[in-house]
Design an enzyme around this catalytic site. Structure first.
Site, short mmCIF file in Angstrom:
data_model
loop_
_atom_site.label_atom_id
_atom_site.label_comp_id
_atom_site.label_asym_id
_atom_site.label_seq_id
_atom_site.Cartn_x
_atom_site.Cartn_y
_atom_site.Cartn_z
N LYS A 177 0.87 -1.18 0.00
CA LYS A 177 0.00 0.00 0.00
C LYS A 177 0.90 1.23 0.00
CE LYS A 177 -1.49 3.01 2.91
NZ LYS A 177 -1.63 4.20 2.08
N GLY A 230 6.91 4.93 8.51
CA GLY A 230 6.06 6.11 8.61
C GLY A 230 6.23 6.73 9.99
N SER A 231 5.21 7.42 10.43
CA SER A 231 5.32 8.16 11.70
C SER A 231 5.23 7.21 12.90
CB SER A 231 4.19 9.18 11.77
OG SER A 231 2.95 8.51 11.75
N VAL A 234 1.46 6.44 13.80
CA VAL A 234 0.79 5.35 13.07
C VAL A 234 1.49 4.02 13.37
CG1 VAL A 234 0.14 4.46 10.79
CG2 VAL A 234 -0.10 6.89 11.28
N GLY A 235 2.82 4.06 13.50
CA GLY A 235 3.57 2.84 13.81
C GLY A 235 3.08 2.17 15.09
N GLU A 252 9.72 1.23 11.02
CA GLU A 252 10.76 2.26 10.82
C GLU A 252 10.03 3.59 10.97
OE1 GLU A 252 13.84 1.53 10.27
OE2 GLU A 252 13.86 -0.48 9.43
N CYS A 286 13.32 11.25 7.42
CA CYS A 286 13.33 10.70 8.79
C CYS A 286 14.68 10.97 9.44
CB CYS A 286 13.03 9.22 8.76
SG CYS A 286 14.06 8.30 7.62
N GLU A 388 9.45 15.95 16.22
CA GLU A 388 9.79 15.84 14.80
C GLU A 388 8.97 16.86 14.01
OE1 GLU A 388 8.52 12.34 12.54
OE2 GLU A 388 10.50 12.28 11.61
#
Ligand code: NAD
Length: 498
Positions: A177, A230-231, A234-235, A252, A286, A388
Site C-alpha cells: 500500500k 512512517g510516523s 501510526v507505527g 521504521e 526521517c 519531529e
C-alpha cells in the site's frame, strides 16, 4: 482532467479498478493546478483480493530456487536503470523534491535491486556439530509468506525497494500500500516488475488511504508480516494491531536527529553537512538534521555561516536543475511546518535567525513553499528541540563539552541518526558509542545511508528490527533448525550426551 491518466490497482497479475468505483487525485505540490494522475480509492474488498492472490501465488513462488528469483530481480533492476530519468521526473512532479534527489531515490532502488540479486546465491544457513555421535544439525532460511507493506511518501521508490527486494528474494509474496501522496512512483516500480515477467499474484499493489487500505492489510489473518515505514504515531497502531495475533511487524518510524559540532571541527565542512542534512528533501527526511548542537567556542562562526548559506538557497520547482529546495509535500504538511515555526517564535528565549514563514508571490502561490528556517538559542526543553517537525526548520543549541553534547543528543524520544564533526578520533568514537541511535556518522551529515548496511533506529524510532543490507534478509525470512540422526538408534539430547 480528461487527458489525465487513471492508474489502477495491480492484483493477481491484472490492472484492475477498485471495487469501490472511487478514485482520488494526485497533484503536484510545486503547482497545485497540475494533476499528476488519478488513482484507485480502494477498500477492504480490494485488500482481500490482493491478499488472496498473494497467498495462492506463494505456494509456487516459495519453491522457485532463490538464484532464479534473483535473476528476475536482476532483470527488472536492469530495466529500472533505463527508466531512471523518466521515473525521477515523475517523482519530482508527484512529491516535489528536487530532481537530483529523486534521481538519488530511483538510484537507491537500483542499488537495492542489484544488491539483493547478488544475495540470491548467498542465502546462507549454518551447520554446527551435534553433542551426539552420528547426528547432523543445520539451520536453513525459509520465507514467511504474504508480506504486507505500508510505505511513506518521502522516499516513494527507495523505501518500497528496501522492503520488496529482500522479501521477494527470500520467497515471500507481497501486497504493498503506497502512501496516498505518492502512488505514481510505486506504480512505476510495479509496472516494470510486471513487465519483467513476475508470476501473477507474487506482487500486488492496492492504493488508497491508511484507514481504508492500511488498516485491513495490517489486520488480515493471511498476512504473515507487516513492514511499515512512517510516523511513530501510526507505527504504534500497527504494532498494536499486529500484537493481538502475534503477526511479525518491522517498524521504521520518526526521528529527531542531531549534528554535534565540536570546537576542533572543520566548521566549513560542518556547515555544508548542516545545510544538506537540514534542508535536503525540504527537511522531510526521517534522518533530517533538525538539531545542531554546537560547542560554545565555534557557535558564533558556525551560526553566521549556516544562516548565510540557508538564506542563499534557491527555492522553487524541483524540476529546475538550479533549485536547491522544493515545496512541502502538500498543504497539510506545509501547515504543520508553519505551526512549528510559530511555536519556535513563541518560545521566550529562542531566536529566529532566518526564514520563519511561507514563501508567497508569483509561482510560489501555486505551491506549498516554506522558507529555510533556523532558530538559535534553543534549549532542550523546547518543543522545537524535542518534536519531529519534518520540514525546513532546524535549531542551534550551545554545549560546552563533548559530554554535555552527547547528553543533549540523547535527550529525545527518538533514536534514528546522529553525527559528530570533530578532528579528534577519540571524541568521534566516544560519541559513536554513547549516542543512542541506529545510524551514526563522523564528519558527515545525519543523512546519506547506503543500501548495504542495516537501516533503522532505537527508542521510539523502531521496534528492534532493521531493514536494508543483510538485515533485510533477516527480517523477511524465518530460521528452521533441522536435526538428522543417522545412528539408527534413539539418541536423547541432554540425556545421552555424558
Ligand atoms: P504516516 O505515518 O502518516 O504514513 C505512513 C503510511 O501509513 C502511509 O502509507 C499511510 O497511508 C499509512 N497509514 C496512515 N494511517 C494508517 C492507519 N491508521 N493504518 C494503517 N496505515 C496507515 O507517515 P508519512 O507522513 O507518510 O511519512 C512521514 C513519517 O515517516 C515521518 O515521521 C518520518 O520520520 C517517517 N519515516 C521514517 C523512516 C525510517 O526509516 N525510520 C523513513 C521515512 C519516513
Amino acid at each position: 482532467m480528461a487527458d489525465t491518466k487513471v492508474y489502477k490497482n495491480f492484483i493477481n497479475g491484472e490492472w484492475v479498478e477498485s471495487k469501490t468505483g472511487e478514485t482520488f487525485e494526485n497533484r503536484n505540490p510545486a503547482n497545485i493546478d497540475e494533476l499528476v494522475g488519478i488513482f484507485q480509492k480502494s477498500s477492504e474488498d480490494d485488500v482481500n483480493d490482493a491478499v488472496a492472490a498473494a497467498k495462492e501465488a506463494y505456494k509456487k513462488w516459495r519453491l522457485v530456487p532463490a538464484p532464479k528469483r534473483a535473476e528476475l530481480v536482476m532483470k527488472f533492476t536492469d530495466r529500472l536503470v533505463k527508466e531512471k530519468e523518466e521515473f525521477s521526473q515523475q517523482m519530482t512532479r508527484e512529491m516535489g523534491k528536487v530532481i537530483k534527489e529523486t534521481r538519488g531515490d530511483v538510484q537507491e532502488a537500483i542499488d537495492m535491486g542489484y544488491y539483493m540479486a547478488g544475495e540470491g546465491r548467498r542465502q546462507f544457513g549454518f551447520t554446527t556439530p551435534s553433542e551426539l555421535p552420528n547426528k547432523f544439525m543445520m539451520s536453513v532460511r525459509q520465507p514467511k509468506g504474504v508480506c504486507g507493506m505500508i510505505t511513506p511518501w518521502n522516499f516513494p521508490m527507495a523505501i518500497p525497494s528496501w522492503k520488496m527486494m529482500p522479501a521477494l528474494l527470500c520467497g515471500n509474496t507481497v501486497v504493498i500500500k503506497p502512501a496516498t501522496l505518492t502512488p505514481l512512483s510505486v506504480y512505476n516500480y510495479i509496472k516494470i516488475i510486471e513487465e519483467s515477467g513476475i508470476p501473477a499474484g507474487v506482487v500486488n499493489m492496492v492504493t488508497g488511504s491508511g484507514g481504508s487500505v492500511g488498516q485491513p492489510l495490517m489486520t488480515h489473518k493471511d498476512v504473515s508480516v507487516i513492514s511499515f515505514t512512517g510516523s511513530t504515531h501510526v507505527g504504534r497502531k500497527v504494532s498494536q494491531a499486529c500484537a493481538t495475533d502475534f503477526r511479525g511487524c518491522h517498524l521504521e518510524m520518526g526521528g529527531k536527529n542531531c549534528e554535534l559540532v565540536m570546537n576542533d571541527a572543520d566548521v566549513d565542512l560542518a556547515v555544508e553537512g548542516a545545510v544538506w542534512g537540514a534542508f535536503g528533501t525540504t527537511g522531510q527526511r526521517c534522518t533530517a538534521t533538525s538539531r545542531m548542537i554546537v560547542h560554545k567556542d565555534v557557535i558564533k562562526e558556525f551560526t553566521e555561516k549556516l544562516v548565510a548559506r540557508a538564506k542563499a538557497l534557491k527555492i522553487g520547482n524541483g524540476l529546475d536543475e538550479s533549485v536547491d529546495m522544493g515545496p512541502a509535500v502538500n498543504e497539510s504538511q506545509m501547515n504543520s511546518v508553519l505551526k512549528y515555526m510559530e511555536i519556535g517564535k513563541n518560545e521566550d528565549k529562542a531566536k529566529l535567525l532566518c526564514g520563519g514563514g511561507r514563501l508567497t508571490g508569483g509561482d510560489y502561490d501555486k505551491g506549498f513553499y516554506t522558507e529555510p528556517t533556523i532558530f538559535g538559542d534553543v534549549t532542550p526543553e523546547m518543543r522545537i528541540f524535542q518534536e519531529e517537525i519534518f520540514g525546513s526548520v532546524t535549531s542551534i543549541t550551545e554545549c560546552s563539552s563533548l559530554e554535555e553534547g552527547i547528553e543533549m543528543a540523547n535527550n529525545t524520544e527518538y533514536g534514528l541518526s546522529a553525527s559528530i564533526y570533530t578532528q579528534d578520533i577519540n571524541k568521534g568514537f566516544k560519541a559513536m558509542r554513547d549516542i543512542y541511535t541506529g545510524i551514526f556518522y563522523i564528519n558527515a551529515p545525519t543523512i546519506g545511508a547506503e543500501v548495504h548496511l542495516p537501516f533503522g533506529g532505537v527508542k521510539n524510532t523502531g521496534n528492534g528490527h532493521r531493514e536494508a543490507g543483510v538485515a533485510g534478509i533477516e527480517v523477511f525470512s524465518e530460521w528452521k533448525s533441522v536435526y538428522i540422526d543417522y545412528s539408527g538408534k534413539i539418541q536423547k539430547a541432554q540425556i545421552d550426551n555424558n
